[in-house]
Design an enzyme around this catalytic site. Sequence first.
Site, PDB file in Angstrom:
ATOM      1  N   ASP A  98       0.791  -1.238   0.000  1.00  0.00           N
ATOM      2  CA  ASP A  98       0.000   0.000   0.000  1.00  0.00           C
ATOM      3  C   ASP A  98       0.819   1.282   0.000  1.00  0.00           C
ATOM      4  OD1 ASP A  98       1.089  -0.052   2.517  1.00  0.00           O
ATOM      5  OD2 ASP A  98      -0.745  -0.707   3.513  1.00  0.00           O
ATOM      6  N   GLU A 134      -2.158   5.060   2.940  1.00  0.00           N
ATOM      7  CA  GLU A 134      -2.104   3.646   2.541  1.00  0.00           C
ATOM      8  C   GLU A 134      -3.466   3.049   2.219  1.00  0.00           C
ATOM      9  OE1 GLU A 134      -0.468   4.959   5.126  1.00  0.00           O
ATOM     10  OE2 GLU A 134       1.652   4.608   4.702  1.00  0.00           O
ATOM     11  N   ARG A 212       2.783   8.226   8.956  1.00  0.00           N
ATOM     12  CA  ARG A 212       2.513   9.628   8.638  1.00  0.00           C
ATOM     13  C   ARG A 212       1.313  10.172   9.421  1.00  0.00           C
ATOM     14  NH1 ARG A 212       4.826  12.010   3.620  1.00  0.00           N
ATOM     15  NH2 ARG A 212       6.265  10.405   2.922  1.00  0.00           N
ATOM     16  N   HIS A 243      13.245   5.074  12.686  1.00  0.00           N
ATOM     17  CA  HIS A 243      13.086   5.236  11.226  1.00  0.00           C
ATOM     18  C   HIS A 243      13.873   6.465  10.764  1.00  0.00           C
ATOM     19  CE1 HIS A 243      10.970   6.060   7.444  1.00  0.00           C
ATOM     20  NE2 HIS A 243      10.330   4.908   7.548  1.00  0.00           N
TER      21      HIS A 243
HETATM   22  C1  UD1 Z   1       6.740   4.702   3.658  1.00  0.00           C
HETATM   23  C2  UD1 Z   1       5.335   4.257   3.248  1.00  0.00           C
HETATM   24  C3  UD1 Z   1       4.624   3.604   4.421  1.00  0.00           C
HETATM   25  C4  UD1 Z   1       5.464   2.499   5.050  1.00  0.00           C
HETATM   26  C5  UD1 Z   1       6.850   3.019   5.360  1.00  0.00           C
HETATM   27  C6  UD1 Z   1       7.707   1.881   5.843  1.00  0.00           C
HETATM   28  C7  UD1 Z   1       4.198   5.712   1.614  1.00  0.00           C
HETATM   29  C8  UD1 Z   1       3.328   6.877   1.415  1.00  0.00           C
HETATM   30  N1  UD1 Z   1       4.558   5.435   2.883  1.00  0.00           N
HETATM   31  O1  UD1 Z   1       6.584   5.706   4.641  1.00  0.00           O
HETATM   32  O2  UD1 Z   1       3.394   3.048   3.962  1.00  0.00           O
HETATM   33  O3  UD1 Z   1       4.832   2.079   6.235  1.00  0.00           O
HETATM   34  O4  UD1 Z   1       7.445   3.584   4.180  1.00  0.00           O
HETATM   35  O5  UD1 Z   1       8.838   2.292   6.528  1.00  0.00           O
HETATM   36  O6  UD1 Z   1       4.553   5.077   0.664  1.00  0.00           O
HETATM   37  N2  UD1 Z   1      14.448   8.095   4.619  1.00  0.00           N
HETATM   38  C9  UD1 Z   1      15.806   8.019   4.500  1.00  0.00           C
HETATM   39  N3  UD1 Z   1      16.377   6.828   4.162  1.00  0.00           N
HETATM   40  C10 UD1 Z   1      15.649   5.703   3.971  1.00  0.00           C
HETATM   41  C11 UD1 Z   1      14.262   5.773   4.108  1.00  0.00           C
HETATM   42  C12 UD1 Z   1      13.668   6.993   4.406  1.00  0.00           C
HETATM   43  O7  UD1 Z   1      16.502   9.018   4.671  1.00  0.00           O
HETATM   44  O8  UD1 Z   1      16.229   4.631   3.696  1.00  0.00           O
HETATM   45  C13 UD1 Z   1      13.825   9.396   4.961  1.00  0.00           C
HETATM   46  C14 UD1 Z   1      13.825  10.398   3.792  1.00  0.00           C
HETATM   47  O9  UD1 Z   1      14.037  11.680   4.288  1.00  0.00           O
HETATM   48  C15 UD1 Z   1      12.373  10.279   3.272  1.00  0.00           C
HETATM   49  C16 UD1 Z   1      11.629  10.065   4.572  1.00  0.00           C
HETATM   50  O10 UD1 Z   1      12.459   9.186   5.323  1.00  0.00           O
HETATM   51  O11 UD1 Z   1      11.967  11.431   2.576  1.00  0.00           O
HETATM   52  C17 UD1 Z   1      10.250   9.474   4.454  1.00  0.00           C
HETATM   53  O12 UD1 Z   1      10.229   8.347   3.599  1.00  0.00           O
HETATM   54  P1  UD1 Z   1       8.841   7.973   2.836  1.00  0.00           P
HETATM   55  O13 UD1 Z   1       9.037   6.732   2.043  1.00  0.00           O
HETATM   56  O14 UD1 Z   1       8.344   9.166   2.134  1.00  0.00           O
HETATM   57  O15 UD1 Z   1       7.818   7.737   4.010  1.00  0.00           O
HETATM   58  P2  UD1 Z   1       7.770   6.636   5.141  1.00  0.00           P
HETATM   59  O16 UD1 Z   1       7.241   7.285   6.354  1.00  0.00           O
HETATM   60  O17 UD1 Z   1       9.036   5.903   5.192  1.00  0.00           O
HETATM   61  N1  UDP Z   2      12.230  -3.603  10.389  1.00  0.00           N
HETATM   62  C1  UDP Z   2      13.606  -3.743  10.288  1.00  0.00           C
HETATM   63  N2  UDP Z   2      14.414  -2.875  10.979  1.00  0.00           N
HETATM   64  C2  UDP Z   2      13.921  -1.890  11.760  1.00  0.00           C
HETATM   65  C3  UDP Z   2      12.510  -1.734  11.838  1.00  0.00           C
HETATM   66  C4  UDP Z   2      11.689  -2.593  11.129  1.00  0.00           C
HETATM   67  O1  UDP Z   2      14.096  -4.639   9.613  1.00  0.00           O
HETATM   68  O2  UDP Z   2      14.716  -1.161  12.356  1.00  0.00           O
HETATM   69  C5  UDP Z   2      11.366  -4.523   9.639  1.00  0.00           C
HETATM   70  C6  UDP Z   2      10.290  -5.221  10.433  1.00  0.00           C
HETATM   71  O3  UDP Z   2      10.768  -6.400  11.045  1.00  0.00           O
HETATM   72  C7  UDP Z   2       9.236  -5.491   9.381  1.00  0.00           C
HETATM   73  C8  UDP Z   2       9.359  -4.292   8.469  1.00  0.00           C
HETATM   74  O4  UDP Z   2      10.660  -3.751   8.689  1.00  0.00           O
HETATM   75  O5  UDP Z   2       9.546  -6.646   8.615  1.00  0.00           O
HETATM   76  C9  UDP Z   2       8.298  -3.275   8.793  1.00  0.00           C
HETATM   77  O6  UDP Z   2       8.624  -2.075   8.211  1.00  0.00           O
HETATM   78  P1  UDP Z   2       8.006  -0.709   8.680  1.00  0.00           P
HETATM   79  O7  UDP Z   2       7.580  -0.803  10.092  1.00  0.00           O
HETATM   80  O8  UDP Z   2       8.974   0.342   8.303  1.00  0.00           O
HETATM   81  O9  UDP Z   2       6.749  -0.555   7.718  1.00  0.00           O
HETATM   82  P2  UDP Z   2       5.231  -1.055   7.770  1.00  0.00           P
HETATM   83  O10 UDP Z   2       5.218  -2.526   7.966  1.00  0.00           O
HETATM   84  O11 UDP Z   2       4.559  -0.304   8.870  1.00  0.00           O
HETATM   85  O12 UDP Z   2       4.678  -0.636   6.453  1.00  0.00           O
END
Ligand code: UD1
Ligand code: UDP
Length: 382
Positions: A98, A134, A212, A243
Amino acid sequence: MSKIKVMTVFGTRPEAIKMAPLALELANRPEFTPLCCVTAQHREMLDSVLDIFSLKPDYDLNVMEPRQTLSTITSKCLNGMDSVLAEARPDLVLVHGDTSTTFAGALAAFYHKIPVGHVEAGLRTYDKWSPFPEEINRKLTGAIADLHFCPTVSNRDNLARENITDGVFVTGNTVIDALQTTVVKDFHFSEKKLNTLDYVNQKVILVTCHRRENYGQPMANIMIALRRIADTFHNAVLVYPVHLSPVVQETARKYLGDHPRIHLISPLDVREMHNLMARCHIVMTDSGGLQEEAPALGKPVLVLRRETERPEAVAAGTVRLVGVEAEPVFQMAAHLLSDQAEYNKMAHAVNPYGDGQACRRIADAISWHFGARNTPPEEFRG
Ligand code: UD1
Ligand code: UDP
């Protein structure tokens, strides 16, 4: 018969963890030509998963920007996928879950008239704003998809309510397949802090929080409750792999920084995470994936959200929805930490989300759909 060209498309950490075992299953079977396209909506957190599973993408759109918006992710993924699909012309595109990558990947395939398979289909809260965005991403993806791989029977029932009944398979969740390869008995953590914790005499609470819709006051409330837990229960240790979102980093540091029993650490690689989960006392999280993994490991989960699209483990008694207000979050955790009978009631392993065979069933279903197999896979029954 010519091989079936299947392209997996994913971009965030959870999609990668749940698609990696499927990409490996497709690569191991003679009837498929597997292709992998990552959008890199996440960069470091995605690369960590690619490394662990030794996956080498054929295409990498590298879209991530600091503090990216939903519109920039979606438009960059859509544009990037255009040339990838024009060049590769897969027979099927597989997207997961999602996220913005999911929706943009499905939409791009639709524009190219390429069939779409949706992995982890049919999850719903029926609240447009939670989880945001999502809930709408997965509904829109469901509207586009030709094949729907539902983890559970109730996910299939959700699709039936939207009149989606063709091409629907109940497979279990691929995260349980992943989990079966990662947890080992004598695991040594490369995050050194985790080797020094006393998992027997202390109550290690594993925390994650990133959604979010929790940005702002809800996340502040949650953090206030977490700090109060650490202040009140002197044998509790909180471990929070934070995160990489700057919003989450800033909030966690502001409310939870500088406490002797709260460890704010970098995101863990998936093996470290699963092994920490297997050793901790309870999990407090707003994550989707953790709600599926922790019950399989027999760990009570308090969900830091107002709703959940994963009601199965709530019904089984290992997961409880505690909301995003400071007082109930604290009270529910306090209850679990001080009442052993209550803890024992929640701490039993249940597997409503899968049996480790989801990838095999999905691959079988694709083979059947394309005429490379005579029978569809059997259904997963949780
Ligand atoms: C995204 C997904 C969410 C999922 C989550 C898992 C959408 C809208 N949201 O949200 O459904 O639960 O991923 O973790 O698709 N960033 C880094 N390095 C990384 C990853 C993220 O620096 O490896 C930072 C960046 O500044 C980025 C911000 O995190 O802009 C947010 O990342 P984004 O994918 O937009 O949103 P998530 O909250 O991670
Ligand atoms: N996870 C990970 N390292 C972390 C936090 C989460 O490997 O520091 C794994 C977790 O075990 C699960 C997945 O990431 O398999 C979940 O990701 P996240 O919580 O970012 O996203 P969501 O499931 O809420 O979309």
